[in-house]
Design a protein around this motif. Structure first.
Motif, PDB file in Angstrom:
ATOM      1  N   VAL A  74       0.813  -1.278   0.017  1.00 47.26           N
ATOM      2  CA  VAL A  74      -0.034  -0.108   0.007  1.00 47.26           C
ATOM      3  C   VAL A  74       0.869   1.260  -0.101  1.00 47.26           C
ATOM      4  O   VAL A  74       0.145   2.382  -0.173  1.00 47.26           O
ATOM      5  CB  VAL A  74      -0.834  -0.011   1.162  1.00 47.26           C
ATOM      6  CG1 VAL A  74      -1.905  -1.079   1.013  1.00 47.26           C
ATOM      7  CG2 VAL A  74      -0.397  -0.083   2.618  1.00 47.26           C
ATOM      8  N   VAL A 103      -4.220   7.205   1.260  1.00 47.93           N
ATOM      9  CA  VAL A 103      -4.642   6.896   0.025  1.00 47.93           C
ATOM     10  C   VAL A 103      -3.397   6.293  -0.683  1.00 47.93           C
ATOM     11  O   VAL A 103      -2.215   6.747  -0.617  1.00 47.93           O
ATOM     12  CB  VAL A 103      -5.101   8.064  -0.724  1.00 47.93           C
ATOM     13  CG1 VAL A 103      -5.373   7.603  -2.074  1.00 47.93           C
ATOM     14  CG2 VAL A 103      -6.094   8.977  -0.083  1.00 47.93           C
ATOM     15  N   THR A 104      -3.707   5.111  -1.006  1.00 48.97           N
ATOM     16  CA  THR A 104      -2.686   4.321  -1.912  1.00 48.97           C
ATOM     17  C   THR A 104      -2.407   4.797  -3.395  1.00 48.97           C
ATOM     18  O   THR A 104      -3.150   5.914  -3.948  1.00 48.97           O
ATOM     19  CB  THR A 104      -3.043   2.796  -2.209  1.00 48.97           C
ATOM     20  OG1 THR A 104      -4.350   2.747  -3.077  1.00 48.97           O
ATOM     21  CG2 THR A 104      -3.663   2.292  -0.717  1.00 48.97           C
ATOM     22  N   ALA A 106      -2.879   3.577  -6.029  1.00 51.24           N
ATOM     23  CA  ALA A 106      -3.714   3.383  -6.852  1.00 51.24           C
ATOM     24  C   ALA A 106      -5.024   4.383  -6.732  1.00 51.24           C
ATOM     25  O   ALA A 106      -6.109   4.296  -7.532  1.00 51.24           O
ATOM     26  CB  ALA A 106      -4.059   2.037  -6.921  1.00 51.24           C
ATOM     27  N   GLY A 107      -4.855   5.266  -5.620  1.00 52.47           N
ATOM     28  CA  GLY A 107      -6.041   5.807  -5.394  1.00 52.47           C
ATOM     29  C   GLY A 107      -7.062   5.560  -4.414  1.00 52.47           C
ATOM     30  O   GLY A 107      -8.064   6.279  -4.412  1.00 52.47           O
ATOM     31  N   ASP A 108      -6.895   4.380  -4.095  1.00 50.70           N
ATOM     32  CA  ASP A 108      -7.767   3.645  -3.054  1.00 50.70           C
ATOM     33  C   ASP A 108      -7.565   4.012  -1.441  1.00 50.70           C
ATOM     34  O   ASP A 108      -6.407   4.378  -1.084  1.00 50.70           O
ATOM     35  CB  ASP A 108      -7.711   2.383  -2.993  1.00 50.70           C
ATOM     36  CG  ASP A 108      -7.829   1.530  -4.523  1.00 50.70           C
ATOM     37  OD1 ASP A 108      -8.856   2.088  -4.898  1.00 50.70           O
ATOM     38  OD2 ASP A 108      -7.148   0.752  -4.717  1.00 50.70           O
ATOM     39  N   ASP A 109      -8.692   4.491  -0.737  1.00 51.75           N
ATOM     40  CA  ASP A 109      -8.634   4.674   0.684  1.00 51.75           C
ATOM     41  C   ASP A 109      -8.275   3.471   1.418  1.00 51.75           C
ATOM     42  O   ASP A 109      -8.725   2.589   1.220  1.00 51.75           O
ATOM     43  CB  ASP A 109      -9.843   5.287   1.056  1.00 51.75           C
ATOM     44  CG  ASP A 109     -10.189   6.789   0.823  1.00 51.75           C
ATOM     45  OD1 ASP A 109      -9.384   7.534   0.509  1.00 51.75           O
ATOM     46  OD2 ASP A 109     -11.448   6.994   0.791  1.00 51.75           O
ATOM     47  N   PHE A 110      -7.048   3.647   2.295  1.00 51.44           N
ATOM     48  CA  PHE A 110      -6.627   2.437   3.056  1.00 51.44           C
ATOM     49  C   PHE A 110      -6.604   2.868   4.486  1.00 51.44           C
ATOM     50  O   PHE A 110      -6.243   3.943   4.790  1.00 51.44           O
ATOM     51  CB  PHE A 110      -5.259   2.188   2.436  1.00 51.44           C
ATOM     52  CG  PHE A 110      -4.838   0.730   3.164  1.00 51.44           C
ATOM     53  CD1 PHE A 110      -5.126  -0.444   2.687  1.00 51.44           C
ATOM     54  CD2 PHE A 110      -3.904   0.810   4.346  1.00 51.44           C
ATOM     55  CE1 PHE A 110      -4.571  -1.733   3.229  1.00 51.44           C
ATOM     56  CE2 PHE A 110      -3.636  -0.472   5.069  1.00 51.44           C
ATOM     57  CZ  PHE A 110      -3.949  -1.522   4.307  1.00 51.44           C
TER      58      PHE A 110
END
Length: 144
Positions: A74, A103-104, A106-110
């Protein structure tokens, strides 16, 4: 890949291992947040275990490395608040609230938040290293 960390190698810029118990948590953070799995592996003794999220002990540097790569996927830093660091002789028990949030690439919330229950040991070389890394150590598990 080395099976252990060689502190103070002038050819490689690496975080320092702790020489005192109060340096263990800052050393852990520096190693993890280096975002270099091989540097992080230097924080462990060769026969250490890292307990995976499902409760399975991963023993030895190769297994720990594979488990750490999941965290590094991540590409976000860790934050830690130490609840307790208790020391008896050359053994330290650590209970740490930690999180990896952001935010990873790839644009994903983590969002990963947990409390660990870890054990470090003072080596003959004067450095503290983890022997048990249990990141989800306060999670209730079934005994079997």
């Amino acid at each position: 890949m080395a099976d252990h960390f060689e502190p103070n190698r002038p050819d490689i810029a690496q975080p320092q291992l702790a020489r005192t118990p109060d340096q263990i948590v800052p050393s852990l953070l520096a190693h993890f947040n280096s975002m270099d799995v091989d540097v992080m592996c230097g924080f462990y003794e060769p026969d250490a275990i890292l307990v995976s999220a499902d409760g399975t002990p991963q023993r030895g540097i190769a297994a720990i490395r594979a488990e750490l790569l999941k965290y590094y996927s991540v590409q976000l830093p860790m934050r830690i608040i130490a609840r307790h660091v208790f020391v008896a002789g050359g053994i330290a028990s650590l209970v740490l609230d930690w999180n990896i949030v952001g935010v990873t690439p790839a644009g994903d919330d983590f969002h990963m938040v947990a409390t660990s229950n870890d054990i470090a040991r003072l080596g003959a070389d004067g450095y503290w290293r983890y022997i048990i890394d249990n990141p989800f150590g306060t999670q209730v598990r079934t005994l079997g």
